[in-house]
Scaffold this motif. Structure first.
Motif, short mmCIF file in Angstrom:
data_model
loop_
_atom_site.label_atom_id
_atom_site.label_comp_id
_atom_site.label_asym_id
_atom_site.label_seq_id
_atom_site.Cartn_x
_atom_site.Cartn_y
_atom_site.Cartn_z
N GLU A 153 0.84 -1.19 0.00
CA GLU A 153 0.00 0.00 0.00
C GLU A 153 0.88 1.25 0.00
O GLU A 153 1.80 1.38 0.81
N ARG A 154 0.56 2.18 -0.89
CA ARG A 154 1.40 3.36 -1.05
C ARG A 154 0.61 4.47 -1.73
O ARG A 154 -0.44 4.24 -2.34
N LEU A 155 1.16 5.67 -1.65
CA LEU A 155 0.63 6.84 -2.34
C LEU A 155 1.76 7.43 -3.17
O LEU A 155 2.88 7.62 -2.67
N GLY A 156 1.49 7.74 -4.44
CA GLY A 156 2.50 8.33 -5.30
C GLY A 156 3.61 7.37 -5.66
O GLY A 156 3.56 6.17 -5.39
N GLY A 157 4.65 7.91 -6.28
CA GLY A 157 5.80 7.09 -6.65
C GLY A 157 5.51 6.10 -7.76
O GLY A 157 4.74 6.37 -8.69
N ILE A 158 6.12 4.92 -7.65
CA ILE A 158 6.04 3.87 -8.66
C ILE A 158 5.24 2.69 -8.10
O ILE A 158 5.44 2.32 -6.94
N PRO A 159 4.34 2.12 -8.88
CA PRO A 159 3.57 0.98 -8.37
C PRO A 159 4.44 -0.24 -8.09
O PRO A 159 5.49 -0.42 -8.71
N PHE A 160 3.98 -1.06 -7.15
CA PHE A 160 4.66 -2.31 -6.84
C PHE A 160 3.72 -3.47 -7.18
O PHE A 160 2.60 -3.53 -6.68
N GLY A 161 4.18 -4.36 -8.06
CA GLY A 161 3.41 -5.55 -8.38
C GLY A 161 2.55 -5.45 -9.61
O GLY A 161 1.96 -6.45 -10.04
N LEU A 162 2.43 -4.28 -10.21
CA LEU A 162 1.61 -4.12 -11.40
C LEU A 162 2.38 -4.59 -12.63
O LEU A 162 3.53 -4.20 -12.83
N ALA A 163 1.74 -5.42 -13.44
CA ALA A 163 2.38 -5.87 -14.68
C ALA A 163 2.61 -4.68 -15.61
O ALA A 163 1.77 -3.78 -15.71
N THR A 164 3.75 -4.70 -16.30
CA THR A 164 4.10 -3.59 -17.20
C THR A 164 3.00 -3.33 -18.21
O THR A 164 2.67 -2.17 -18.50
N SER A 203 0.22 8.58 -14.11
CA SER A 203 1.03 8.57 -12.89
C SER A 203 0.25 7.95 -11.75
O SER A 203 -0.96 8.20 -11.60
N LEU A 204 0.93 7.18 -10.91
CA LEU A 204 0.28 6.52 -9.78
C LEU A 204 -0.13 7.53 -8.72
O LEU A 204 0.66 8.36 -8.28
N LEU A 205 -1.39 7.41 -8.28
CA LEU A 205 -1.88 8.20 -7.16
C LEU A 205 -1.91 7.37 -5.88
O LEU A 205 -1.52 7.85 -4.82
N ALA A 206 -2.40 6.13 -5.99
CA ALA A 206 -2.55 5.30 -4.80
C ALA A 206 -2.57 3.83 -5.18
O ALA A 206 -3.00 3.46 -6.28
N GLN A 207 -2.12 3.02 -4.24
CA GLN A 207 -2.15 1.56 -4.36
C GLN A 207 -2.67 1.04 -3.04
O GLN A 207 -2.02 1.19 -2.00
N LEU A 208 -3.87 0.42 -3.05
CA LEU A 208 -4.57 0.08 -1.82
C LEU A 208 -5.03 -1.38 -1.86
O LEU A 208 -5.51 -1.86 -2.88
N ALA A 209 -4.90 -2.07 -0.72
CA ALA A 209 -5.20 -3.50 -0.65
C ALA A 209 -6.62 -3.75 -0.14
O ALA A 209 -7.15 -2.98 0.68
N HIS A 210 -7.20 -4.84 -0.61
CA HIS A 210 -8.50 -5.29 -0.08
C HIS A 210 -8.42 -5.49 1.42
O HIS A 210 -7.45 -6.03 1.96
N ASP A 219 8.11 6.66 -21.55
CA ASP A 219 7.77 8.08 -21.63
C ASP A 219 7.84 8.78 -20.27
O ASP A 219 7.44 9.94 -20.14
N THR A 220 8.37 8.09 -19.27
CA THR A 220 8.64 8.62 -17.93
C THR A 220 7.56 9.57 -17.41
O THR A 220 7.75 10.78 -17.36
N PRO A 221 6.41 9.02 -17.01
CA PRO A 221 5.37 9.87 -16.46
C PRO A 221 5.87 10.58 -15.20
O PRO A 221 6.64 10.00 -14.43
N PRO A 222 5.48 11.83 -14.99
CA PRO A 222 5.88 12.54 -13.77
C PRO A 222 5.41 11.77 -12.53
O PRO A 222 4.31 11.22 -12.51
N LEU A 223 6.26 11.72 -11.50
CA LEU A 223 5.94 10.97 -10.29
C LEU A 223 5.60 11.92 -9.16
O LEU A 223 6.33 12.87 -8.88
N ASP A 224 4.48 11.65 -8.48
CA ASP A 224 4.17 12.38 -7.26
C ASP A 224 5.10 11.91 -6.14
O ASP A 224 5.69 10.82 -6.21
N ASN A 225 5.26 12.73 -5.11
CA ASN A 225 6.04 12.32 -3.95
C ASN A 225 5.57 10.95 -3.47
O ASN A 225 4.37 10.68 -3.41
N ALA A 226 6.51 10.09 -3.13
CA ALA A 226 6.20 8.71 -2.78
C ALA A 226 6.20 8.49 -1.28
O ALA A 226 7.15 8.89 -0.58
#
Length: 242
Positions: free
Chosen positions: A19-30, A44-51, A107-114
């Motif tokens: 679980e995270r906010l911003g930055g680079i996703p973890f576990g998402l297939a390319t 750009s990733l905003l949030a990664q949240l678990a069930h 294409d290096t999407p801009p990253l929010d603070n992680a």
């Protein structure tokens, strides 16, 4: 009503926190990294949240919700809209998670603070079930008045009801509110190490120790709504600003 606020921390190098906010996703297939329907570039990733059965019910253990928006040319793509394709919400099955940090697209999407989410804190805003029903109609919401509106946090959370910046009638009909994302990050404790983009909060708003800039919602709030789908739920995001 009960709701949950994230206890966020600065990520350690090569952090595998789900679980995270911003930055680079973890576990998402390319191949699953979403593209903006308007400009065609990687979002750009905003949030990664678990069930979780209480705070975020995605219908199955191990499912992860990934929330993205386009940040290449702020203001040019309609990232505020739930239907423009300039943002994306993906519910990914556990079997489809890679277990590694996702490589950044070319294409290096801009990253929010992680930040990573170390845990969740349960709180109660004292909004009643009857009051909650009025949060999805302009007319009924206005009848509630400021004494009820002020009960609701405008910070990032899962659960309870939205803290509207504009009209409640923008909520998708028949969908269930599951949470909101603030345009700033609230740290419940000071980071262990100095960080140039994290600032102490002398006013300790809602008990926080520090704050930082988050995603670009025009200084507003993004809202997440879920509907039951087959074979898995669907999630939509839209945001409002003043």
């Amino acid at each position: 009503m009960r709701y949950f606020v994230p206890d966020i921390r600065l990520p350690e190098e090569s952090s595998a926190s789900i679980e995270r906010l911003g930055g680079i996703p973890f576990g998402l297939a390319t191949a699953d990294w979403p593209l903006c329907a308007e400009c065609g570039k990687s979002q750009s990733l905003l949030a990664q949240l678990a069930h979780h059965p209480d705070r975020l019910d995605l219908g199955r253990n191990g499912r992860i919700l990934f929330v993205f928006q386009c940040s290449h040319d702020p203001g040019m793509c309609d990232t505020w809209s739930a239907t423009s394709g300039a943002n994306a919400c993906l519910v990914v099955e556990p079997e489809n998670l890679t277990g590694i940090q996702t490589p950044l697209p070319a294409d290096t999407p801009p990253l929010d603070n992680a930040v990573v989410i170390a845990g969740w804190v349960a709180r109660d805003d004292s909004v009643t079930d009857a009051e909650a029903m009025a949060f999805y109609s302009d007319e009924k919401f206005l009848e509630l008045g400021e004494n009820v509106w002020r009960k609701v946090t405008n910070g990032t959370k899962l659960g309870s009801v939205p803290s509207w910046v504009q009209s409640p009638d923008e909520a998708p009909k028949g969908w269930r509110f599951i949470g909101q994302l603030d345009s700033g990050y609230s740290f419940l404790s000071m980071p262990d190490a100095p960080c140039p983009w994290v600032k102490p909060d002398p006013e300790a708003w809602e008990g926080r120790a520090a704050y930082a800039d988050g995603p670009n919602f025009g200084g507003g709030i993004a809202y997440l709504f879920l509907t039951e789908g087959d074979p898995k739920p669907e999630v939509r995001m839209f945001w409002q600003c003043g």
